[in-house]
Enzyme design. Sequence first.
Site, mmCIF file in Angstrom:
data_model
loop_
_atom_site.group_PDB
_atom_site.id
_atom_site.type_symbol
_atom_site.label_atom_id
_atom_site.label_comp_id
_atom_site.label_asym_id
_atom_site.label_seq_id
_atom_site.Cartn_x
_atom_site.Cartn_y
_atom_site.Cartn_z
ATOM 1 N N CYS A 302 1.195 -1.247 -0.209
ATOM 2 C CA CYS A 302 -0.184 -0.108 0.527
ATOM 3 C C CYS A 302 0.522 1.367 0.191
ATOM 4 O O CYS A 302 0.595 2.230 -0.465
ATOM 5 C CB CYS A 302 -0.661 -0.018 1.219
ATOM 6 S SG CYS A 302 -0.326 -0.389 2.082
ATOM 7 N N GLU A 400 -3.041 3.711 -8.128
ATOM 8 C CA GLU A 400 -2.900 2.674 -7.750
ATOM 9 C C GLU A 400 -2.259 1.637 -8.413
ATOM 10 O O GLU A 400 -3.581 0.904 -8.701
ATOM 11 C CB GLU A 400 -3.098 2.670 -6.087
ATOM 12 C CG GLU A 400 -2.468 1.379 -5.559
ATOM 13 C CD GLU A 400 -3.248 1.196 -3.940
ATOM 14 O OE1 GLU A 400 -4.777 0.756 -4.083
ATOM 15 O OE2 GLU A 400 -2.638 0.718 -2.828
HETATM 16 P P1 NAD Z 1 -9.314 -5.572 -1.032
HETATM 17 O O1 NAD Z 1 -10.685 -4.469 -1.312
HETATM 18 O O2 NAD Z 1 -10.403 -5.449 -2.835
HETATM 19 O O3 NAD Z 1 -10.115 -6.040 -0.191
HETATM 20 C C1 NAD Z 1 -10.006 -6.175 0.698
HETATM 21 C C2 NAD Z 1 -10.977 -7.078 1.809
HETATM 22 O O4 NAD Z 1 -12.113 -6.813 1.476
HETATM 23 C C3 NAD Z 1 -11.293 -8.866 1.127
HETATM 24 O O5 NAD Z 1 -10.704 -9.568 2.404
HETATM 25 C C4 NAD Z 1 -11.987 -8.682 0.421
HETATM 26 O O6 NAD Z 1 -12.705 -9.867 0.219
HETATM 27 C C5 NAD Z 1 -12.938 -7.598 1.280
HETATM 28 N N1 NAD Z 1 -13.681 -6.866 0.363
HETATM 29 C C6 NAD Z 1 -13.856 -6.475 -1.086
HETATM 30 N N2 NAD Z 1 -14.763 -5.862 -1.513
HETATM 31 C C7 NAD Z 1 -16.133 -6.165 -0.356
HETATM 32 C C8 NAD Z 1 -17.247 -5.768 -0.394
HETATM 33 N N3 NAD Z 1 -18.270 -5.124 -1.474
HETATM 34 N N4 NAD Z 1 -18.135 -5.441 1.264
HETATM 35 C C9 NAD Z 1 -17.259 -6.130 1.980
HETATM 36 N N5 NAD Z 1 -15.596 -6.770 1.587
HETATM 37 C C10 NAD Z 1 -15.143 -6.873 1.007
HETATM 38 O O7 NAD Z 1 -7.980 -5.518 -1.744
HETATM 39 P P2 NAD Z 1 -6.719 -6.177 -1.791
HETATM 40 O O8 NAD Z 1 -7.340 -6.088 -3.553
HETATM 41 O O9 NAD Z 1 -7.673 -7.607 -0.971
HETATM 42 O O10 NAD Z 1 -6.177 -5.672 -1.387
HETATM 43 C C11 NAD Z 1 -4.751 -4.224 -1.836
HETATM 44 C C12 NAD Z 1 -5.584 -2.873 -1.268
HETATM 45 O O11 NAD Z 1 -5.094 -3.227 -0.056
HETATM 46 C C13 NAD Z 1 -4.486 -2.024 -1.640
HETATM 47 O O12 NAD Z 1 -6.251 -0.982 -2.476
HETATM 48 C C14 NAD Z 1 -3.407 -1.644 -0.877
HETATM 49 O O13 NAD Z 1 -3.417 -0.003 -0.869
HETATM 50 C C15 NAD Z 1 -4.588 -1.621 0.309
HETATM 51 N N6 NAD Z 1 -3.683 -1.420 1.832
HETATM 52 C C16 NAD Z 1 -3.793 -0.922 2.404
HETATM 53 C C17 NAD Z 1 -3.228 -0.839 3.948
HETATM 54 C C18 NAD Z 1 -2.785 0.377 4.648
HETATM 55 O O14 NAD Z 1 -2.210 0.039 5.424
HETATM 56 N N7 NAD Z 1 -3.308 1.206 3.740
HETATM 57 C C19 NAD Z 1 -2.081 -1.754 3.301
HETATM 58 C C20 NAD Z 1 -2.082 -2.802 3.004
HETATM 59 C C21 NAD Z 1 -2.779 -2.658 2.181
#
Ligand code: NAD
Length: 498
Positions: A302, A400
């Site tokens: 991230c 991103e």
């Molecule tokens: P994502 O938002 O697609 O998924 C994250 C989580 O949310 C997963 O468990 C997923 O199943 C769930 N999710 C997805 N759609 C949902 C919905 N409609 N309702 C409820 N839950 C839902 O993200 P990703 O692709 O797994 O991870 C990448 C993202 O995570 C990037 O944007 C990255 O920047 C971010 N990230 C942020 C940090 C931080 O500390 N700021 C750290 C690591 C990753």
Amino acid sequence: MTGLSHDDWKARAKALQIRGQAFIDGRFVDAQSGRRFDSLNPATETVLAEVAECDSADIDLAVVAARRAFDDGRWSRKPPAERKAVLLKLADLIRANLHEMALLDSLDMGKTITDAATIDAPGSAHFFQWYAEAIDKIYDEIAPGGPGDLALVRRVPLGVVGAVVPWNFPLDMATWKASAALAAGNSVVLKPAEQSPLSALRLAELAAQAGVPDGVFNVVPGHGASAGKALGLHMDVDCLAFTGSTAVGKLFMQYSGQSNLKPVWPETGGKSPNIVFDDCEDLDAAADMAAFGAFFNQGEVCSANTRLYVQRGIRDLFIEKLITRAEDMQPGDPLDPASRMGAIVDAGQLARIMGFIENGRYSAELVAGGGQVQINGKGFFVQPTIFADVTQNDPLAREEIFGPVLSIITFDTEEEVIALANDSPYALAASVWTSNLDRALRLSDRLHVGTVSVNTVDALSAQTPFGGMKQSGFGRDLSLHSLDKYTALKTIWVKYRA
Ligand code: NAD
């Protein structure tokens, strides 16, 4: 290094026993629907395990178990020193099973075994230990008052904490939430990402072995739109800690508004600037870390430093140095300890990254990488890729990408680069390379982000808060500040005869 050879890791991977059931109320169970989904190894495109496909019915079960455990005080009312002892044991168990934990993450989402075994898995043990050691050293407050009034301001656990986490650091993201929430005395229902649920399930089993009572730490795998949404909308969840994309972070804020107004702590996306001034004394170190900051974990970070601002006078030299480093970081079999980059998490993410690269060829100069690769004829791998002469409004510089793609923008003055660096919807982190202390501090003042790293990238520790501003969200993991998310202030006012 990991101390094991490529063949050792392959043998251990083959021998691994993987549990894909949900962990609810202290035991492994199937989804109530009986449905399962495949967890794929992105390096080999083979099925690693069948995982329980939980939905709202299973989330309900887990929340009921978590609530029961919270209300009867089996964990929430234990003295902090007792919770500490259990969580220290968990840290030891993670260390005792370090190779297995590292393998689960490496096989499940493609990161190198070296990173998983030297960064992620030891990190998880460290964070559990850190919160365990902290929790019996935190004092509450007594408010100033006159004779006859004793007003105590206490921090109390919230109850049932829901946690929804991404796939890029599966074990560590689960740990960042669970370690602080459990130390504070809450019950936790964690939904790991569907791409990488395996290490969190094993973590829950180890927690039970360490003495975390039944119902206190539940892990419910499933898809975001079903299991994740059910947790976000649940009327009996007291707080929702989220790490993931900005779009889904916004959904969780809505879920809260549509349900019980639970506090939501979003920690979301980033597009972090890394600024290299021509007065930087050690350009080799800056180039090493610029490459690391962009390509570590396949760029699926991230806070990845994917916008590189280089001052004009050193542009050509610095790009040359970066190209050499990119060449040294070609992807390889994640189980080979010599590999410095592994596989991209899945085919969808691979296609997204390649889409940015293909479009970027028309708008900027591709100076390194750009190709999709296979290892042994399989897998989702991308070369470390560098674009030069990127313009500020190019999607390469704004969006991103979440892959190993570095965009270089040239700048002339300090004022100009501050404006460019702050010109982003994201504000998670930034890095500055300079030997001028005044300049470093000026930039630290004016870069509007959660963490500014000076003469390094992505600095973080258990002792310092990690999180962002703007659309990177406002939640904070790590440090004692993270406990704020998982506790409420309670005032207890005692009147006495003075
Ligand atoms: P994502 O938002 O697609 O998924 C994250 C989580 O949310 C997963 O468990 C997923 O199943 C769930 N999710 C997805 N759609 C949902 C919905 N409609 N309702 C409820 N839950 C839902 O993200 P990703 O692709 O797994 O991870 C990448 C993202 O995570 C990037 O944007 C990255 O920047 C971010 N990230 C942020 C940090 C931080 O500390 N700021 C750290 C690591 C990753």
